[in-house]
Design a protein around this motif. Structure first.
Motif, PDB file in Angstrom:
ATOM      1  N   ARG A 392     -65.180   6.495  -5.603  1.00 31.84           N
ATOM      2  CA  ARG A 392     -64.341   7.682  -5.505  1.00 31.84           C
ATOM      3  C   ARG A 392     -63.416   7.544  -4.298  1.00 31.84           C
ATOM      4  NH1 ARG A 392     -69.347  11.747  -5.508  1.00 31.84           N
ATOM      5  NH2 ARG A 392     -70.056   9.986  -4.238  1.00 31.84           N
ATOM      6  N   PRO A 393     -62.109   7.659  -4.489  1.00 26.08           N
ATOM      7  CA  PRO A 393     -61.178   7.427  -3.368  1.00 26.08           C
ATOM      8  C   PRO A 393     -61.443   8.339  -2.188  1.00 26.08           C
ATOM      9  CG  PRO A 393     -59.999   7.462  -5.449  1.00 26.08           C
ATOM     10  CD  PRO A 393     -61.400   7.899  -5.758  1.00 26.08           C
ATOM     11  N   GLU A 394     -61.732   9.616  -2.421  1.00 23.16           N
ATOM     12  CA  GLU A 394     -61.930  10.540  -1.309  1.00 23.16           C
ATOM     13  C   GLU A 394     -63.248  10.307  -0.579  1.00 23.16           C
ATOM     14  OE1 GLU A 394     -62.680  12.880  -5.168  1.00 23.16           O
ATOM     15  OE2 GLU A 394     -61.479  11.204  -4.461  1.00 23.16           O
ATOM     16  N   ALA A 395     -64.172   9.523  -1.161  1.00 18.19           N
ATOM     17  CA  ALA A 395     -65.462   9.240  -0.534  1.00 18.19           C
ATOM     18  C   ALA A 395     -65.603   7.784  -0.107  1.00 18.19           C
ATOM     19  CB  ALA A 395     -66.603   9.601  -1.493  1.00 18.19           C
ATOM     20  N   ALA A 396     -64.549   6.996  -0.224  1.00 15.56           N
ATOM     21  CA  ALA A 396     -64.613   5.570   0.062  1.00 15.56           C
ATOM     22  C   ALA A 396     -64.330   5.245   1.521  1.00 15.56           C
ATOM     23  CB  ALA A 396     -63.639   4.813  -0.831  1.00 15.56           C
ATOM     24  N   TRP A 397     -64.150   6.243   2.377  1.00 16.73           N
ATOM     25  CA  TRP A 397     -63.866   6.010   3.793  1.00 16.73           C
ATOM     26  C   TRP A 397     -64.373   7.188   4.602  1.00 16.73           C
ATOM     27  CZ3 TRP A 397     -60.831   9.670   6.162  1.00 16.73           C
ATOM     28  CH2 TRP A 397     -60.132  10.516   5.304  1.00 16.73           C
ATOM     29  N   ARG A 398     -64.449   6.983   5.906  1.00 16.47           N
ATOM     30  CA  ARG A 398     -64.852   8.054   6.819  1.00 16.47           C
ATOM     31  C   ARG A 398     -64.315   7.740   8.217  1.00 16.47           C
ATOM     32  NH1 ARG A 398     -71.359   6.836   7.545  1.00 16.47           N
ATOM     33  NH2 ARG A 398     -71.158   4.644   8.159  1.00 16.47           N
ATOM     34  N   LEU A 441     -53.598  11.813  -0.293  1.00 23.15           N
ATOM     35  CA  LEU A 441     -53.433  13.228   0.006  1.00 23.15           C
ATOM     36  C   LEU A 441     -54.781  13.836   0.387  1.00 23.15           C
ATOM     37  CD1 LEU A 441     -51.059  14.236  -2.936  1.00 23.15           C
ATOM     38  CD2 LEU A 441     -50.441  13.716  -0.579  1.00 23.15           C
ATOM     39  N   PRO A 442     -54.775  14.905   1.203  1.00 20.31           N
ATOM     40  CA  PRO A 442     -56.058  15.537   1.552  1.00 20.31           C
ATOM     41  C   PRO A 442     -56.850  15.965   0.327  1.00 20.31           C
ATOM     42  CG  PRO A 442     -54.293  16.368   2.950  1.00 20.31           C
ATOM     43  CD  PRO A 442     -53.641  15.535   1.890  1.00 20.31           C
ATOM     44  N   ALA A 443     -56.166  16.361  -0.729  1.00 23.83           N
ATOM     45  CA  ALA A 443     -56.805  16.711  -2.006  1.00 23.83           C
ATOM     46  C   ALA A 443     -55.809  16.395  -3.120  1.00 23.83           C
ATOM     47  CB  ALA A 443     -57.195  18.190  -2.037  1.00 23.83           C
ATOM     48  N   PRO A 444     -56.284  15.969  -4.281  1.00 26.84           N
ATOM     49  CA  PRO A 444     -55.353  15.689  -5.386  1.00 26.84           C
ATOM     50  C   PRO A 444     -54.482  16.911  -5.684  1.00 26.84           C
ATOM     51  CG  PRO A 444     -57.547  14.882  -5.908  1.00 26.84           C
ATOM     52  CD  PRO A 444     -57.681  15.686  -4.661  1.00 26.84           C
ATOM     53  N   ARG A 445     -53.180  16.668  -5.944  1.00 26.80           N
ATOM     54  CA  ARG A 445     -52.227  17.750  -6.181  1.00 26.80           C
ATOM     55  C   ARG A 445     -51.858  17.773  -7.663  1.00 26.80           C
ATOM     56  NH1 ARG A 445     -47.544  16.861  -2.502  1.00 26.80           N
ATOM     57  NH2 ARG A 445     -46.772  15.512  -4.179  1.00 26.80           N
ATOM     58  N   PRO A 446     -52.014  18.914  -8.306  1.00 32.43           N
ATOM     59  CA  PRO A 446     -51.697  18.983  -9.744  1.00 32.43           C
ATOM     60  C   PRO A 446     -50.224  18.659 -10.014  1.00 32.43           C
ATOM     61  CG  PRO A 446     -52.930  20.913  -9.040  1.00 32.43           C
ATOM     62  CD  PRO A 446     -52.532  20.192  -7.804  1.00 32.43           C
ATOM     63  N   ILE A 447     -50.000  18.009 -11.103  1.00 29.28           N
ATOM     64  CA  ILE A 447     -48.640  17.682 -11.533  1.00 29.28           C
ATOM     65  C   ILE A 447     -48.182  18.759 -12.509  1.00 29.28           C
ATOM     66  CG2 ILE A 447     -47.195  16.017 -12.752  1.00 29.28           C
ATOM     67  CD1 ILE A 447     -49.076  13.832 -11.763  1.00 29.28           C
ATOM     68  N   VAL A 484     -40.248   6.848  -6.115  1.00 29.13           N
ATOM     69  CA  VAL A 484     -41.342   6.654  -5.178  1.00 29.13           C
ATOM     70  C   VAL A 484     -42.560   6.180  -5.951  1.00 29.13           C
ATOM     71  CG1 VAL A 484     -42.861   7.773  -3.515  1.00 29.13           C
ATOM     72  CG2 VAL A 484     -40.437   8.372  -3.587  1.00 29.13           C
ATOM     73  N   LEU A 485     -43.231   5.127  -5.418  1.00 29.02           N
ATOM     74  CA  LEU A 485     -44.407   4.577  -6.073  1.00 29.02           C
ATOM     75  C   LEU A 485     -45.617   5.458  -5.738  1.00 29.02           C
ATOM     76  CD1 LEU A 485     -44.848   2.082  -7.860  1.00 29.02           C
ATOM     77  CD2 LEU A 485     -45.663   0.872  -5.834  1.00 29.02           C
ATOM     78  N   CYS A 486     -46.280   5.930  -6.766  1.00 29.28           N
ATOM     79  CA  CYS A 486     -47.369   6.898  -6.606  1.00 29.28           C
ATOM     80  C   CYS A 486     -48.630   6.389  -7.290  1.00 29.28           C
ATOM     81  CB  CYS A 486     -46.989   8.262  -7.214  1.00 29.28           C
ATOM     82  SG  CYS A 486     -45.385   8.879  -6.694  1.00 29.28           S
ATOM     83  N   HIS A 501     -52.517  11.558  -6.402  1.00 26.08           N
ATOM     84  CA  HIS A 501     -53.578  11.414  -5.381  1.00 26.08           C
ATOM     85  C   HIS A 501     -53.100  10.648  -4.143  1.00 26.08           C
ATOM     86  CE1 HIS A 501     -58.244  11.096  -4.869  1.00 26.08           C
ATOM     87  NE2 HIS A 501     -57.646  11.670  -3.835  1.00 26.08           N
ATOM     88  N   GLY A 502     -52.019   9.887  -4.261  1.00 28.62           N
ATOM     89  CA  GLY A 502     -51.585   9.119  -3.104  1.00 28.62           C
ATOM     90  C   GLY A 502     -50.237   8.490  -3.329  1.00 28.62           C
TER      91      GLY A 502
END
Length: 505
Positions: A392-398, A441-447, A484-486, A501-502
């Motif tokens: 999970r990207p948001e849990a893969a670092w600290r 991003l701090p949290a995924p942003r809806p498109i 922009v590459l997303c 997400h990023g």
């Protein structure tokens, strides 16, 4: 044996003036209220040893009077003895103002007595002391020659050869003959009554005393003078207790006047850093942390702990880290003393330099930068991203507070692998799946609107069921309307919404 005496006749004054570049008008008072020593600025105004305090103040009203502190002098003498351990392991304290080094086994290492004396004078100046030096085959003779400011009559080759022949030995003994009789008071070899008796006999020099028959001196109660002279000439044994360096470094320095300026405090601290570096050098050790305590008189002291980033015994490294902290520090009051404490030294890395440079130098530079940032901003304000074994990207670092040793080791491994342009890298993936952006991003942003162009195949991440935060997503590399590459994904859970997400650089 060959002894080198380090005599500090102005020790009572220098324990207060070594922490400043130019000493203010200062005088040291005896318990009876008379001047024992005066700084250069005070001497220029007419202050002399033996004056009463009232007379000295009448000549110079702004004169600072400091009581004589034997305890502080003893601590300074122990600091000098500890520092001198880098020249010889055989050190002895002599009375309250001298350190004796037995250097016969160290001549080959340093290149002779002249080189040792030159290094000692230079090192003592870094500590803030000036001293008189002299060499002789006996400790008492070396001390007497230093006290009389006479050059050593002994000339030794830069080898571990035996002591000079009898003819050369007679030269150094002959150098003792013209020395004044008052030197017998050194180390309490003779009391005042014995010296008065010898003066009454018309004696003025040690040579005149040597020519008198020992039996006649004994009948007059002056056998202590004869024994002292025999010890100095090597005719009687003169065993000395060896000084043992402490297992932890804890020394302080007093300021002649309260100070608040960071550069002045750093100058005083450098004196202690030079002493600490020599203590570590003699132990073949290094430290990665030390503490500084700034005294504020009757107020509670300010204590600071410094992390170096890597074990070191470089006094320049110590000063650089302290400078960063002092630049940001607001002290509660003026400082009148500084104490340096270093515990738990570690074995120093005996890394050798080679023709092509040190592969671990990059690690040392990275650790030094980290230590400087932590000193200026605080340890908790400097953090590092660490990877975790999670898809999970948001849990893969600290965020973690960086470890100095880990930073050094990591950078050292990178340096050992070679420059970035020459390292062997893994081949890039043939598809866009698996790429990760550095900016999440701090949290995924809806498109809200379908304005993204998908590039390549999807990467499915379906995990997290074990901790109650499962994800089921298909990630795509995409380009938005602004080119922009997303990094976007489609949630596989109902209602199946799209998110960004990023971003890639």
């Amino acid at each position: 044996m060959l002894w080198l005496a380090i005599l500090l006749p102005a020790l009572s004054l220098q324990v207060f003036t070594r922490g400043v570049r130019a000493a203010p008008p200062l005088a040291i008072l005896s318990p009876r209220g008379r001047v024992l020593a005066a700084s250069a600025a005070a001497s220029a105004a007419g202050i002399e040893p033996g004056q009463r305090a009232a007379s000295a103040l009448a000549l110079l009203p702004e004169l600072r009077l400091q009581p004589h502190e034997p305890a502080r002098e003893a601590e300074a003498l122990a600091e000098i003895a500890t520092w001198a351990g880098r020249f010889s392991p055989r050190i002895s304290l002599s009375a309250a103002d001298a350190v004796l080094l037995e250097i016969s086994s160290c001549l080959r290492l340093f290149g002779g007595t002249a080189q040792i004396e030159s290094a000692l004078r230079e090192g003592l100046a870094e500590l803030g002391f000036t001293a008189l030096l002299a060499c002789a085959p006996t400790p008492l003779a070396a001390r007497w020659l230093a006290r009389a400011a006479a050059p050593s009559a002994l000339s030794c080759p830069p080898t571990d050869a035996a002591l000079p022949t009898d003819a050369a030995g007679q030269d150094w003994r002959a150098a003792l003959d013209p020395l004044p009789l008052e030197l017998l008071s050194e180390e309490d070899a003779c009391d005042a009554a014995t010296l008065e008796l010898l003066a009454g006999l018309g004696l003025r020099t040690l040579g005149e005393l040597r020519r008198l028959p020992p039996a006649g001196l004994a009948r007059r109660g002056a056998q202590a003078a004869a024994r002292a002279l025999a010890r100095a000439r090597g005719e009687l044994a003169d065993p000395r207790p060896w000084f043992e360096a402490p297992l932890r470094f804890h020394h302080g320095i007093a300021l002649p006047a309260p100070e608040l300026h960071a550069e002045a405090l750093l100058f005083a601290a450098r004196r202690l850093f030079a002493s600490l570096a020599a203590w570590l050098d003699a132990r073949h050790a290094a430290v990665d942390r030390f503490r500084l305590r700034f005294g504020h008189g009757s107020r509670p002291p300010t204590e600071l702990e410094f992390a170096l980033g890597r074990p070191s015994r470089d006094e320049g490294h110590f000063a650089l880290i302290v400078r960063e902290r002092l630049a940001m520090l607001e002290l509660s009051a003026e400082v009148d003393s500084i104490t340096l404490c270093a515990e738990s030294p570690v074995a120093a890395d005996p890394r050798a330099r080679d023709l092509f440079g040190d592969p671990a130098q990059a690690g040392e530079d990275a650790a030094l930068l980290l230590a400087r940032l932590q000193a200026r901003l605080g340890e908790e304000c400097v953090q590092r991203l660490d990877l975790r074994a999670d898809h999970r990207p948001e849990a893969a670092w600290r965020n973690t507070v960086p470890s100095a040793q880990a930073t050094t080791a990591r950078a050292g491994r990178d340096a050992a692998a070679g420059p970035a342009s020459t390292r062997t890298a893994s081949p890039p993936p043939r598809t866009t799946a698996g790429l990760r952006p550095l900016w999440l991003l701090p949290a995924p942003r809806p498109i809200s609107a379908p304005r993204y162009t998908l590039l390549g195949a999807a990467e499915r991440i379906e995990t997290g069921w074990w901790d109650g935060m499962p994800v089921r997503r298909d990630y795509y590399l995409a380009r938005d309307a602004d080119n922009v590459l997303c990094w976007i994904f489609e949630s596989l859970d109902a209602p199946g919404q799209w998110f960004v997400h990023g971003y890639f650089g």
